[in-house]
Design an enzyme around this catalytic site. Structure first.
Site, PDB file in Angstrom:
ATOM      1  N   GLY A 252       0.720  -1.068   0.210  1.00 15.42           N
ATOM      2  CA  GLY A 252      -0.009  -0.020  -0.179  1.00 15.42           C
ATOM      3  C   GLY A 252       0.645   1.166  -0.138  1.00 15.42           C
ATOM      4  N   GLY A 294       3.438  -3.673  -3.951  1.00 11.87           N
ATOM      5  CA  GLY A 294       2.909  -4.131  -5.788  1.00 11.87           C
ATOM      6  C   GLY A 294       2.814  -1.892  -6.397  1.00 11.87           C
ATOM      7  N   ARG A 295       1.937  -1.661  -6.092  1.00 10.33           N
ATOM      8  CA  ARG A 295       1.957  -0.406  -7.034  1.00 10.33           C
ATOM      9  C   ARG A 295       4.042   0.262  -7.135  1.00 10.33           C
ATOM     10  NH1 ARG A 295      -2.819   2.262  -7.365  1.00 10.33           N
ATOM     11  NH2 ARG A 295      -3.701   1.318  -5.819  1.00 10.33           N
ATOM     12  N   CYS A 363     -16.799   1.863 -27.394  1.00  6.89           N
ATOM     13  CA  CYS A 363     -17.989   1.904 -27.581  1.00  6.89           C
ATOM     14  C   CYS A 363     -18.724   2.348 -26.038  1.00  6.89           C
ATOM     15  CB  CYS A 363     -18.765   0.936 -28.609  1.00  6.89           C
ATOM     16  SG  CYS A 363     -18.823   1.622 -29.758  1.00  6.89           S
TER      17      CYS A 363
HETATM   18  N1  LLP Z   1      -1.249  -6.708  -0.188  1.00  9.52           N
HETATM   19  C1  LLP Z   1      -2.587  -7.666  -0.342  1.00  9.52           C
HETATM   20  C2  LLP Z   1      -3.400  -7.949   0.522  1.00  9.52           C
HETATM   21  C3  LLP Z   1      -3.050  -6.465  -0.861  1.00  9.52           C
HETATM   22  O1  LLP Z   1      -4.522  -6.466  -1.044  1.00  9.52           O
HETATM   23  C4  LLP Z   1      -2.693  -5.506  -1.974  1.00  9.52           C
HETATM   24  C5  LLP Z   1      -3.848  -4.475  -3.178  1.00  9.52           C
HETATM   25  C6  LLP Z   1      -1.709  -5.544  -2.070  1.00  9.52           C
HETATM   26  C7  LLP Z   1      -0.642  -6.333  -1.071  1.00  9.52           C
HETATM   27  C8  LLP Z   1      -0.550  -4.560  -3.231  1.00  9.52           C
HETATM   28  O2  LLP Z   1      -0.955  -2.941  -3.034  1.00  9.52           O
HETATM   29  P1  LLP Z   1      -0.382  -1.666  -4.027  1.00  9.52           P
HETATM   30  O3  LLP Z   1       1.360  -1.795  -2.741  1.00  9.52           O
HETATM   31  O4  LLP Z   1       0.087  -1.946  -5.012  1.00  9.52           O
HETATM   32  O5  LLP Z   1      -0.491  -0.262  -2.674  1.00  9.52           O
HETATM   33  N2  LLP Z   1      -6.748  -1.792  -8.862  1.00  9.52           N
HETATM   34  C9  LLP Z   1      -6.374  -0.872  -7.899  1.00  9.52           C
HETATM   35  C10 LLP Z   1      -5.310  -0.764  -7.082  1.00  9.52           C
HETATM   36  C11 LLP Z   1      -6.115  -2.542  -5.463  1.00  9.52           C
HETATM   37  C12 LLP Z   1      -5.171  -3.036  -4.392  1.00  9.52           C
HETATM   38  C13 LLP Z   1      -5.497  -4.518  -3.960  1.00  9.52           C
HETATM   39  N3  LLP Z   1      -4.358  -4.675  -3.287  1.00  9.52           N
HETATM   40  C14 LLP Z   1      -5.988   0.306  -8.724  1.00  9.52           C
HETATM   41  O6  LLP Z   1      -5.976   0.002  -9.544  1.00  9.52           O
HETATM   42  O7  LLP Z   1      -5.926   1.412  -8.031  1.00  9.52           O
END
Ligand code: LLP
Length: 433
Positions: A252, A294-295, A363
């Protein structure tokens, strides 16, 4: 000299063209066609190293970042992040398959998800994943049964809802239990579940997991999460006599663009202090810590290139700039109204004083990439770049309107290579009967 972009991987060359990792984006568009996803290997590796060094600097190396592969899962990215010493978080059989196909050692894969199917659980057990993060009691019972049948003991962690709501700009202690993920602390559900897990013969409970949100802009909520989780960790130790060894604080973290200089290598500084203080108070050993970014690992590393196909000015209303992509390859504006920096890649040095709405080719009216955003004056045939599309773009893409997903090109030190081929029309009908 610090450049004008959020990430060091972007720059402008002498032709006034946008570059990424030393590659001219206009040349990339010519060579590979548009729409095109471009990812910078240098940037991905750099963020991985910064997270890794945060454990070395602040936590005696007693932890690992797991790349949350949902942000962008493909073989090459799995290879790169694991080469950098990260583990992987997967949430489906498909992500697990991709990681294994990339040659990742299963021990370094951690399996998540709130409703893993029997097929996925069998696959995870047979592959020998590092641990399974258990979401609910039905799943615990299934894992216990499957493990007994296979004669193995499966390492698990338990997903806990710590009651911290960390949303974007603020975080609050909510005690909220309304989430489909995991076990609630507040009402004793988590403790009862841990008791059951401890009593199981074929699972070994090694730790606790929590994930408090995505797009969290500072470290403070993670410090609070660590404190809340360690209190529970200690309760398990004192009341059940069970000593856990691992604590997973989830993903996150993502600094705001303006704070891009804030180093990920400092992630563990405050968390480490809080963990050491709590463990000293409780008289327990500090846990091995996992985090799951992740992000932040792939977001800035990516951009998407398009060709401007039409410019439609509606007097006194707005100007639509139509591109050869859209919500099928970047659904995030349509879904979340996400902000993106858009620019004309072949005119970066010109003033960005033209107000445009970037429209896709699907579309439906909601197929927009950005509304009323300032870009350089566009002309048909220009290359439009959308920055910071590395996370949750390719991974959320679809074939809506039977559009083909664009190829992905990886760039590094001025060199480029295809890491995912673009889809063909044959691919679209491959599974049609
Ligand atoms: N760990 C768990 C258990 C998670 O559910 C997530 C993200 C992460 C790690 C990674 O989080 P990050 O570091 O990427 O923020 N589709 C949405 C994002 C959904 C994230 C869901 N879980 C978007 O495009 O913003």
């Amino acid at each position: 000299m610090k450049n004008m972009f959020v990430s060091d991987c972007y720059n402008v060359n002498e032709k006034g063209h946008l570059t990424i990792s030393g590659c001219d984006t206009v040349e990339l568009a010519e060579k590979y066609g548009t729409a095109l996803y471009v990812m910078s290997e240098d940037e991905i590796r750099s963020v991985c190293r910064r997270y890794k060094s945060s454990f070395e600097r602040h936590y005696n190396g007693n932890g690992t970042a797991l790349y949350a592969s949902k942000a962008f899962c493909c073989k090459e990215i799995c290879r790169i992040v694991t080469e950098e010493g990260l583990d992987l978080d997967v949430v489906s059989g498909g992500e697990l398959y991709t990681a294994l196909a990339a040659g990742v050692d299963a021990k370094h894969i951690h399996f998540h998800g709130n409703n893993k199917t029997m097929q996925e659980l069998c696959y995870a057990l047979e592959s020998g994943v590092g641990d399974i993060v258990v979401d609910n009691l039905n799943e615990l019972h299934r894992i216990e049964k499957l493990s007994a049948e296979k004669g193995v003991v499966t390492s698990i962690s338990m997903r806990i809802k710590p009651g911290i709501d960390a949303h974007t700009h603020e975080f609050i202690r909510t005690g909220q239990i309304d989430s489909k993920f995991g076990f609630a602390l507040e009402n004793g559900e988590a403790f009862e579940a841990v008791k059951e897990a401890v009593a199981c013969e074929n699972v070994e409970l090694i730790g606790l997991h929590c994930h408090i949100g995505s797009q969290i802009f500072d470290k403070a909520p993670f410090v609070l999460a660590a404190q809340v989780m360690l209190k529970f960790y200690n309760k398990i130790h004192t009341e059940l006599g069970k000593t856990l060894t691992h604590l997973n604080l989830g993903g996150g973290l993502k600094y705001k663009e303006a704070d891009a200089a804030v180093p990920y290598e400092d992630y563990m500084s405050d968390v480490s202090e809080a963990v050491h203080a709590a463990c000293k108070e409780y008289g327990i050993q500090v846990p091995y810590i996992y985090i799951e970014p992740g992000r932040s690992i792939v977001c800035e590393a990516g951009l998407t290139l398009y060709t401007v196909g039409d410019i439609k000015t509606i007097p006194n209303v707005r100007t639509y700039v139509a591109i050869d992509g859209g919500m099928y390859e970047n659904p995030r504006y349509a879904l979340y109204q996400s902000d993106y920096t858009c620019l004309i890649a072949n005119k970066v040095n010109e003033p960005a004083d033209f107000t445009a709405t970037i429209a896709g080719k699907c579309c439906e009216s909601g197929d927009l990439i950005q509304e009323n955003t300032l870009i350089q004056k566009p002309e048909v045939g220009d290359i439009l770049a959308v920055l910071s599309t590395g996370a949750y773009n390719y991974s959320m893409a679809s074939n809506y309107n039977r559009n083909t997903r664009p190829p992905v090109v990886m760039v590094r030190g001025g060199e480029s290579r295809v890491i995912i081929k673009g889809e063909t029309y044959e691919d679209l009908v491959r599974n049609d009967v």
